[in-house]
Design an enzyme around this catalytic site. Structure first.
Site, short mmCIF file in Angstrom:
data_model
loop_
_atom_site.label_atom_id
_atom_site.label_comp_id
_atom_site.label_asym_id
_atom_site.label_seq_id
_atom_site.Cartn_x
_atom_site.Cartn_y
_atom_site.Cartn_z
N ARG A 1 -9.75 1.07 16.02
CA ARG A 1 -9.68 1.74 14.72
C ARG A 1 -10.67 1.02 13.82
O ARG A 1 -11.84 0.92 14.15
CB ARG A 1 -8.23 1.68 14.19
CG ARG A 1 -7.91 2.67 13.10
CD ARG A 1 -6.46 2.59 12.66
NE ARG A 1 -6.11 1.28 12.11
CZ ARG A 1 -4.92 1.00 11.60
NH1 ARG A 1 -3.95 1.90 11.61
NH2 ARG A 1 -4.67 -0.20 11.11
N MET B 1 11.50 24.37 1.03
CA MET B 1 10.65 23.58 0.14
C MET B 1 11.47 22.79 -0.87
O MET B 1 11.15 21.63 -1.18
CB MET B 1 9.67 24.49 -0.59
CG MET B 1 8.68 23.72 -1.46
SD MET B 1 7.52 24.78 -2.35
CE MET B 1 6.56 25.46 -0.99
N LYS C 1 0.84 -1.20 0.00
CA LYS C 1 0.00 0.00 0.00
C LYS C 1 0.87 1.25 0.00
O LYS C 1 2.08 1.18 0.23
CB LYS C 1 -0.91 -0.01 1.24
CG LYS C 1 -0.14 0.06 2.56
CD LYS C 1 -1.07 0.07 3.75
CE LYS C 1 -0.28 0.16 5.05
NZ LYS C 1 -1.15 0.28 6.22
N TYR D 1 15.71 30.16 6.65
CA TYR D 1 14.64 30.99 7.18
C TYR D 1 14.69 31.10 8.69
O TYR D 1 14.89 30.10 9.40
CB TYR D 1 13.28 30.41 6.76
CG TYR D 1 12.99 30.53 5.29
CD1 TYR D 1 12.94 31.78 4.67
CD2 TYR D 1 12.74 29.41 4.53
CE1 TYR D 1 12.66 31.89 3.32
CE2 TYR D 1 12.45 29.50 3.18
CZ TYR D 1 12.41 30.75 2.58
OH TYR D 1 12.13 30.85 1.24
#
Length: 392
Positions: A133, A315, A35, A267
């Site tokens: 769950r 990013m 998956k 940053y």
């Protein structure tokens, strides 16, 4: 992003052998879970490699994933377990996909789809034994099994399995493990009383497969371990069978510059150089799945040394500290490897980021170029080599 399919094949083979040693008289079957795009490694190539290594079943979460594998030519036993409203049960039944029912409503949807398709659906029932769950709760389990028996009698479904999922199998001494296994045994008795005795009973995930042989039953579902990563790193579970990590993640140094003492990096200037140093720019970032929180904690392997990331990950890029070493642009940067040469592992990244290795590898995305090494013998030539995923 290099994915060694030989390692995936090896891991399936050694896990299969381990199951044979654990229960020589009647070893459990092996399901390779692919998956989430094969935990970031590639769903179809890893499914085929795992099959070549001896995996009896392939497991995915969604019907969409299962149908994609079928469309790509994967044959053999295939199961999905995450119910989604409006799921394409008709297509799944027609494609010989084993689907999952957690509620009577879902079971009815599946039975209705089977009527439309004109053949019984292969259904596995999931019971919640303590994860809270997915799965039928204990107070609804008897009604679900009764409804399943009625659907069987009507010729709408075949119940091919009953399963559940551990919450704490990576912590083998946790009392929840015994409690869940007991609850599972009780759920099987309820199903038996309703006239349901399917060929498959399964509870064990990767950690339970390696650490709790009593939970193997008829089949084990192995995800992370198929890719050579340790599902219980505190227990060094992967060392039990000699798993090999399949993923190697690399980039290059694109720019090197000298910065003075007092220069802020990235940053927010969360890191300020205490002395003059050389820094290198690595052109990948959180758009590629490199965790932003890895800044000032993670390391990469460059020119024979660990190099720390300085400042926050951006990013598209991050900055590494090279000290006084003169590293040339174009030098390889190893972000993730098997650790044998000193490079960081996926588990180390998980530790640096306060998460698990599952998240580190499944979040890899964006502009990586994925290259498959050592494809299975049943895959022709270059079919899986240099698969392009976005721009270089």
């Amino acid at each position: 992003m290099e994915v060694d399919l030989g390692a995936v094949r090896h891991n399936a083979a050694v896990l299969k052998a381990f199951l044979g040693r654990s229960q020589p008289a009647s070893p459990a079957a092996l399901m390779a879970v692919v998956k989430a795009d094969g935990y970031g490694h590639g769903m179809l190539p890893c499914a085929r490699a795992a099959r070549a290594g001896g995996a009896d079943w392939i497991g995915v979460a969604t019907i969409g994933e299962a149908l994609q594998l079928r469309a790509d030519g994967l044959t053999g036993p295939l199961m999905c377990w995450l119910p989604i409203l409006g799921a394409a049960y008709d297509e799944a039944i027609a494609a010989d996909v084993h689907v999952t029912a957690l509620t009577i409503g879902q079971l009815q949807e599946i039975a209705d789809a089977a009527r439309r398709v004109g053949r019984p659906a292969m259904v596995q029932l999931k019971v919640d034994t303590g994860l809270s769950r997915g799965g039928a709760s204990p107070d609804s389990w008897q009604a679900l099994t009764a409804a399943a028996r009625a659907a069987m009698d009507a010729g709408r479904i075949e119940v091919t399995g009953i399963f559940s999922h551990f919450a704490t199998s990576d912590w083998p001494e946790h009392p929840a493990n015994d409690a869940q296994q007991t609850a599972f045994a009780e759920a099987l008795e309820v199903a038996r009383a309703a006239g349901i005795e399917p060929p498959l009973r399964h509870l064990a995930n990767s950690a339970a497969t390696l650490l709790r042989p009593s939970s193997h039953y008829d089949l084990v579902r192995v995800g992370l371990a198929i890719y050579g990563l340790d599902p219980a790193p505190d227990e060094r579970a992967a060392a039990l069978v000699g798993l090999r990590p399949a993923l190697r993640l690399t980039s290059t140094v694109s720019l090197v510059k000298r910065i003075p003492a007092g220069a802020g990096v990235s940053y927010g200037h969360r890191w300020v150089a205490p002395q003059p140093t050389n820094v290198g720019l690595v052109p990948v970032g959180y758009a590629e799945g490199i965790p932003r929180v890895a800044g000032d904690s993670a390391e990469v392997w460059v020119a024979g040394k660990r190099r720390p990331i300085r400042g926050v990950v951006c990013m598209d890029q991050f900055v590494i500290d090279l000290g006084d070493d003169e590293v040339q642009p174009g030098t390889e940067v190893v972000l993730i490897g098997d650790g044998s040469a000193g490079e960081p592992t996926a588990q180390e990244w998980a530790d640096w980021c306060g998460t698990i290795s599952y998240e580190i590898v499944t979040r890899l995305a964006g502009r990586w170029r994925r290259r498959y090494l050592d494809p299975p013998a049943d895959v022709s030539g270059e079919q899986f080599i240099d698969e392009q995923r976005g721009d270089l």
